[in-house]
Write a protein that holds these residues in place. Structure first.
Motif, PDB file in Angstrom:
ATOM      1  N   TYR A   1       0.830  -0.788   0.039  1.00 38.56           N
ATOM      2  CA  TYR A   1      -0.257   0.190   0.096  1.00 38.56           C
ATOM      3  C   TYR A   1       0.674   1.560  -0.287  1.00 38.56           C
ATOM      4  CZ  TYR A   1      -3.822  -3.699   1.606  1.00 38.56           C
ATOM      5  OH  TYR A   1      -4.536  -3.826   1.198  1.00 38.56           O
ATOM      6  N   PRO A   2       2.068   1.096  -1.043  1.00 37.20           N
ATOM      7  CA  PRO A   2       2.242   2.783  -1.392  1.00 37.20           C
ATOM      8  C   PRO A   2       1.272   3.710  -1.049  1.00 37.20           C
ATOM      9  CG  PRO A   2       2.679   1.591  -3.440  1.00 37.20           C
ATOM     10  CD  PRO A   2       1.522   0.733  -1.968  1.00 37.20           C
ATOM     11  N   ASP A   3       0.734   3.659  -1.629  1.00 40.37           N
ATOM     12  CA  ASP A   3       0.083   5.379  -1.341  1.00 40.37           C
ATOM     13  C   ASP A   3      -0.964   5.131  -0.212  1.00 40.37           C
ATOM     14  OD1 ASP A   3       0.738   6.016  -3.848  1.00 40.37           O
ATOM     15  OD2 ASP A   3      -0.749   5.032  -5.015  1.00 40.37           O
ATOM     16  N   GLY A   4      -0.998   4.688   0.747  1.00 45.66           N
ATOM     17  CA  GLY A   4      -1.558   4.454   1.776  1.00 45.66           C
ATOM     18  C   GLY A   4      -3.135   3.301   1.660  1.00 45.66           C
ATOM     19  N   LEU A   5      -3.657   3.091   2.824  1.00 50.71           N
ATOM     20  CA  LEU A   5      -5.071   2.375   3.362  1.00 50.71           C
ATOM     21  C   LEU A   5      -6.197   2.881   3.534  1.00 50.71           C
ATOM     22  CD1 LEU A   5      -6.316  -0.844   2.621  1.00 50.71           C
ATOM     23  CD2 LEU A   5      -5.100  -1.065   5.388  1.00 50.71           C
ATOM     24  N   VAL A   6      -7.128   2.682   2.709  1.00 46.07           N
ATOM     25  CA  VAL A   6      -8.363   3.299   3.448  1.00 46.07           C
ATOM     26  C   VAL A   6      -8.761   2.261   4.459  1.00 46.07           C
ATOM     27  CG1 VAL A   6     -10.531   4.553   2.982  1.00 46.07           C
ATOM     28  CG2 VAL A   6      -8.783   5.017   1.537  1.00 46.07           C
ATOM     29  N   LEU A   7      -9.469   2.585   5.876  1.00 41.36           N
ATOM     30  CA  LEU A   7      -9.533   1.925   6.680  1.00 41.36           C
ATOM     31  C   LEU A   7     -11.091   2.434   7.425  1.00 41.36           C
ATOM     32  CD1 LEU A   7      -8.862   3.270   9.647  1.00 41.36           C
ATOM     33  CD2 LEU A   7      -6.658   2.050   9.059  1.00 41.36           C
ATOM     34  N   THR A   8     -11.701   1.912   7.923  1.00 45.26           N
ATOM     35  CA  THR A   8     -13.228   3.052   9.040  1.00 45.26           C
ATOM     36  C   THR A   8     -12.726   2.354  10.389  1.00 45.26           C
ATOM     37  OG1 THR A   8     -14.928   2.107   6.890  1.00 45.26           O
ATOM     38  CG2 THR A   8     -15.595   2.425   8.879  1.00 45.26           C
ATOM     39  N   LEU A   9     -12.784   3.322  11.019  1.00 47.94           N
ATOM     40  CA  LEU A   9     -12.853   2.994  12.292  1.00 47.94           C
ATOM     41  C   LEU A   9     -14.514   3.107  13.151  1.00 47.94           C
ATOM     42  CD1 LEU A   9      -9.520   3.997  14.934  1.00 47.94           C
ATOM     43  CD2 LEU A   9     -11.826   4.734  15.266  1.00 47.94           C
ATOM     44  N   ILE A  10     -14.792   2.066  14.333  1.00 49.72           N
ATOM     45  CA  ILE A  10     -15.454   2.857  14.824  1.00 49.72           C
ATOM     46  C   ILE A  10     -15.532   2.999  15.871  1.00 49.72           C
ATOM     47  CG2 ILE A  10     -17.068   1.501  12.978  1.00 49.72           C
ATOM     48  CD1 ILE A  10     -17.420  -0.981  14.745  1.00 49.72           C
ATOM     49  N   ALA A  11     -16.237   3.552  16.732  1.00 49.18           N
ATOM     50  CA  ALA A  11     -16.168   3.443  18.140  1.00 49.18           C
ATOM     51  C   ALA A  11     -17.439   3.520  18.767  1.00 49.18           C
ATOM     52  CB  ALA A  11     -15.358   4.036  18.738  1.00 49.18           C
ATOM     53  N   PRO A  12     -17.515   3.381  20.175  1.00 55.23           N
ATOM     54  CA  PRO A  12     -18.391   4.023  20.576  1.00 55.23           C
ATOM     55  C   PRO A  12     -18.464   5.854  21.134  1.00 55.23           C
ATOM     56  CG  PRO A  12     -17.630   3.066  21.914  1.00 55.23           C
ATOM     57  CD  PRO A  12     -16.765   2.538  21.102  1.00 55.23           C
ATOM     58  N   GLU A  13     -19.644   5.868  21.807  1.00 51.92           N
ATOM     59  CA  GLU A  13     -19.679   7.323  22.544  1.00 51.92           C
ATOM     60  C   GLU A  13     -18.839   8.199  23.007  1.00 51.92           C
ATOM     61  OE1 GLU A  13     -24.346   8.870  20.710  1.00 51.92           O
ATOM     62  OE2 GLU A  13     -23.292   7.385  23.003  1.00 51.92           O
ATOM     63  N   ASP A  14     -18.592   6.929  23.851  1.00 50.55           N
ATOM     64  CA  ASP A  14     -17.632   7.442  25.701  1.00 50.55           C
ATOM     65  C   ASP A  14     -16.370   7.240  24.253  1.00 50.55           C
ATOM     66  OD1 ASP A  14     -17.759   4.476  24.592  1.00 50.55           O
ATOM     67  OD2 ASP A  14     -16.885   3.995  27.195  1.00 50.55           O
ATOM     68  N   LEU A  15     -16.004   7.137  23.331  1.00 51.91           N
ATOM     69  CA  LEU A  15     -14.245   6.545  23.200  1.00 51.91           C
ATOM     70  C   LEU A  15     -13.717   7.831  21.778  1.00 51.91           C
ATOM     71  CD1 LEU A  15     -13.349   3.346  23.012  1.00 51.91           C
ATOM     72  CD2 LEU A  15     -12.678   4.652  24.826  1.00 51.91           C
ATOM     73  N   GLU A  16     -15.148   7.956  21.374  1.00 49.43           N
ATOM     74  CA  GLU A  16     -15.153   9.560  20.710  1.00 49.43           C
ATOM     75  C   GLU A  16     -13.811  10.362  20.507  1.00 49.43           C
ATOM     76  OE1 GLU A  16     -17.200  13.567  18.819  1.00 49.43           O
ATOM     77  OE2 GLU A  16     -18.262  12.473  20.431  1.00 49.43           O
ATOM     78  N   MET A  17     -13.210  10.927  21.652  1.00 56.47           N
ATOM     79  CA  MET A  17     -12.138  11.437  22.341  1.00 56.47           C
ATOM     80  C   MET A  17     -11.016  10.655  21.489  1.00 56.47           C
ATOM     81  SD  MET A  17     -12.275  14.319  22.800  1.00 56.47           S
ATOM     82  CE  MET A  17     -11.217  15.481  22.423  1.00 56.47           C
ATOM     83  N   GLN A  18     -11.266   9.507  21.728  1.00 54.42           N
ATOM     84  CA  GLN A  18      -9.792   8.227  21.408  1.00 54.42           C
ATOM     85  C   GLN A  18      -9.549   8.448  19.794  1.00 54.42           C
ATOM     86  OE1 GLN A  18     -12.143   7.873  23.942  1.00 54.42           O
ATOM     87  NE2 GLN A  18     -11.065   6.957  26.353  1.00 54.42           N
ATOM     88  N   ALA A  19     -10.514   7.920  19.100  1.00 56.39           N
ATOM     89  CA  ALA A  19     -11.351   7.849  17.958  1.00 56.39           C
ATOM     90  C   ALA A  19     -10.554   9.548  17.693  1.00 56.39           C
ATOM     91  CB  ALA A  19     -12.819   7.407  17.982  1.00 56.39           C
ATOM     92  N   ILE A  20     -10.324   9.657  17.480  1.00 55.15           N
ATOM     93  CA  ILE A  20     -10.471  11.902  17.019  1.00 55.15           C
ATOM     94  C   ILE A  20      -9.076  11.654  17.069  1.00 55.15           C
ATOM     95  CG2 ILE A  20      -9.858  14.233  17.026  1.00 55.15           C
ATOM     96  CD1 ILE A  20     -13.272  14.538  18.229  1.00 55.15           C
TER      97      ILE A  20
ATOM     98  N   LYS B   1     -25.420   0.824  21.230  1.00 53.69           N
ATOM     99  CA  LYS B   1     -26.646  -0.349  21.202  1.00 53.69           C
ATOM    100  C   LYS B   1     -26.382  -0.820  18.872  1.00 53.69           C
ATOM    101  CE  LYS B   1     -31.605  -1.397  19.503  1.00 53.69           C
ATOM    102  NZ  LYS B   1     -32.685  -0.896  19.421  1.00 53.69           N
ATOM    103  N   THR B   2     -25.332   0.375  18.830  1.00 59.43           N
ATOM    104  CA  THR B   2     -25.035   0.645  17.334  1.00 59.43           C
ATOM    105  C   THR B   2     -24.208  -0.098  17.273  1.00 59.43           C
ATOM    106  OG1 THR B   2     -26.637   2.358  16.182  1.00 59.43           O
ATOM    107  CG2 THR B   2     -25.137   1.342  14.577  1.00 59.43           C
ATOM    108  N   PHE B   3     -23.495  -0.277  18.204  1.00 59.30           N
ATOM    109  CA  PHE B   3     -21.635  -0.413  18.004  1.00 59.30           C
ATOM    110  C   PHE B   3     -21.385  -2.086  18.158  1.00 59.30           C
ATOM    111  CE2 PHE B   3     -17.906  -1.684  20.243  1.00 59.30           C
ATOM    112  CZ  PHE B   3     -16.603  -0.662  19.292  1.00 59.30           C
TER     113      PHE B   3
END
Length: 396
Positions: free
Chosen positions: A76-95, A116-118
């Motif tokens: 992945y010389p041009d980078g890798l697109v990824l999706t990171l999910i987190a519950p609401e109480d970990l929003e700051m960590q996710a950012i 619930k969704t997480f």
């Protein structure tokens, strides 16, 4: 910590280099500083101070150059697109984590979800098609309320548990089996540390940190902190200088209950306890203290089977006062949220002396090494009762 989705078709996270690149891309001290400095870096899954934690295991360093090199080496010389999910109480960590990953060459789409969704996207129990989940990394905060990480961390998240997204190598399962069958606590801890080292080397997870739980304790309260950070209060009492004691103090001397203890070397007490155990405890916990089959697995009713009280169980992990209160008042009174137990209190059926005798009988059946371990737990609990003040313990 973060989970890699290794179950989706063509998952890039089957590649060890990518999992290592993610771990190397995180500046953990800066992450903790972003969160007000309230954390301790961990090298693998097990929390600091928990059973099996390896103080000699080195956490992943922050190395952007190596992370970028591994990303390119993985194709992945041009980078890798990824999706990171987190519950609401970990929003700051996710950012913060998303920004760090982007500096290493990843392109991050992070999504903050309600609980619930997480859990719907990450919990395999009842999930019809887990392979359809397209997220790449899921951030978790998890409490090991048993202080037995080989079960609540490794089983739950890596070995056939309800949130197992790991495609592990056979060696991890072999070590897990050895740990569950080990009776000697030193041998068991050594095996668990091997599991930690293997898990760290294979980068099965994104290893982050333990938050620190802070307690402020009145000096007139004898407080026993738990590694799990739970507050069952079974081992907490007040001293003579506490206002509630001063108000109710009378001319009588303290009751004999305080002088009682569970002495596995007191043959008379053990004999009484054996008889009481046979009448009131053996039906559930087994004639030989072996517990009920599959005691770690939740029943269809939502309850857990009766655990063993021999050396294979966790009874010896707790001080006598905690065990006494549990027998007297029932486990449900102290159980963590969501935990259902059939263990009812015996305060209306057994005297305090009979409860102490039952505990003496149970302890008499443990090997000397286990008795010595549990006595250390007692001494630590007594030491804390003699000192008030502030206490801080890392929680998973």
């Amino acid at each position: 910590f973060g989970q890699f989705n290794m179950r989706k078709p063509g998952s890039p996270w089957q590649d060890l280099r990518l999992r290592q690149a993610v771990n190397l891309a995180i500046d953990r001290p800066e992450l903790i500083q972003d969160l007000k400095g309230n954390g301790v870096i961990i090298p693998a899954l097990i929390p600091v101070q928990a059973f099996g934690y390896d103080p000699d295991l080195t956490p992943y360093p922050f190395d952007l150059a190596k992370a970028r090199h591994l990303l390119q080496e993985a194709g992945y010389p041009d980078g890798l697109v990824l999706t990171l999910i987190a519950p609401e109480d970990l929003e700051m960590q996710a950012i913060s984590i998303s920004m760090m990953l982007e500096q290493a060459g990843f392109q991050v789409d992070f999504q903050v979800l309600d609980q619930k969704t997480f859990h719907r996207l990450t919990t395999l129990d009842g999930m019809a098609q887990p392979a359809r989940q397209t997220w790449d990394i899921a951030l978790w905060s998890f409490l090991d309320y048993l202080n037995f990480p080989v079960f609540l961390f490794y089983h739950y998240f890596a070995l056939d548990g309800p949130v197992d997204w790991v495609d592990e190598q056979p060696v991890l399962r072999q070590l897990y089996t050895q740990a569950l069958h080990a009776v000697n606590p030193d041998q068991q801890q050594a095996v668990i540390r091997q599991m930690e080292r293997h898990t760290r080397d294979q980068a099965y997870f994104l290893f982050l940190y333990n938050p620190i739980q802070l307690y402020a304790v009145n000096k007139a309260v004898a407080f026993v902190p738990q590694v799990t950070t739970l507050l069952p209060l079974a081992e907490t009492s007040v001293r003579e200088e506490h206002w509630s004691v001063r108000q109710t103090a009378g001319p009588e001397t303290p009751g004999t209950e305080q002088a009682l203890r569970a002495d596995p070397h007191n043959r008379e007490q053990v004999a009484v306890g054996q008889a009481v155990y046979a009448r009131h405890c053996a039906a559930c916990h087994g004639v030989n203290l072996e517990g009920q089959p599959n005691w770690r697995q939740r029943l269809p009713t939502g309850h857990y089977p009766a655990p063993p009280h021999d050396a294979t169980g966790h009874t010896w992990h707790h001080p006598d006062r905690y065990l006494f209160e549990t027998v007297k008042y029932g486990w449900q009174r102290f159980a963590p949220p969501g935990y259902q137990s059939n263990m009812q209190g015996f305060q209306d059926r057994l005297t305090d002396a009979e409860i102490w005798a039952v505990l003496a009988f149970i302890k008499s059946r443990w090997p000397p090494a286990i008795q010595a371990q549990q006595e250390q737990v007692n001494r630590r609990a007594q030491a804390v009762q003699q000192h008030g003040g502030s206490v801080q313990t890392p929680r998973p």
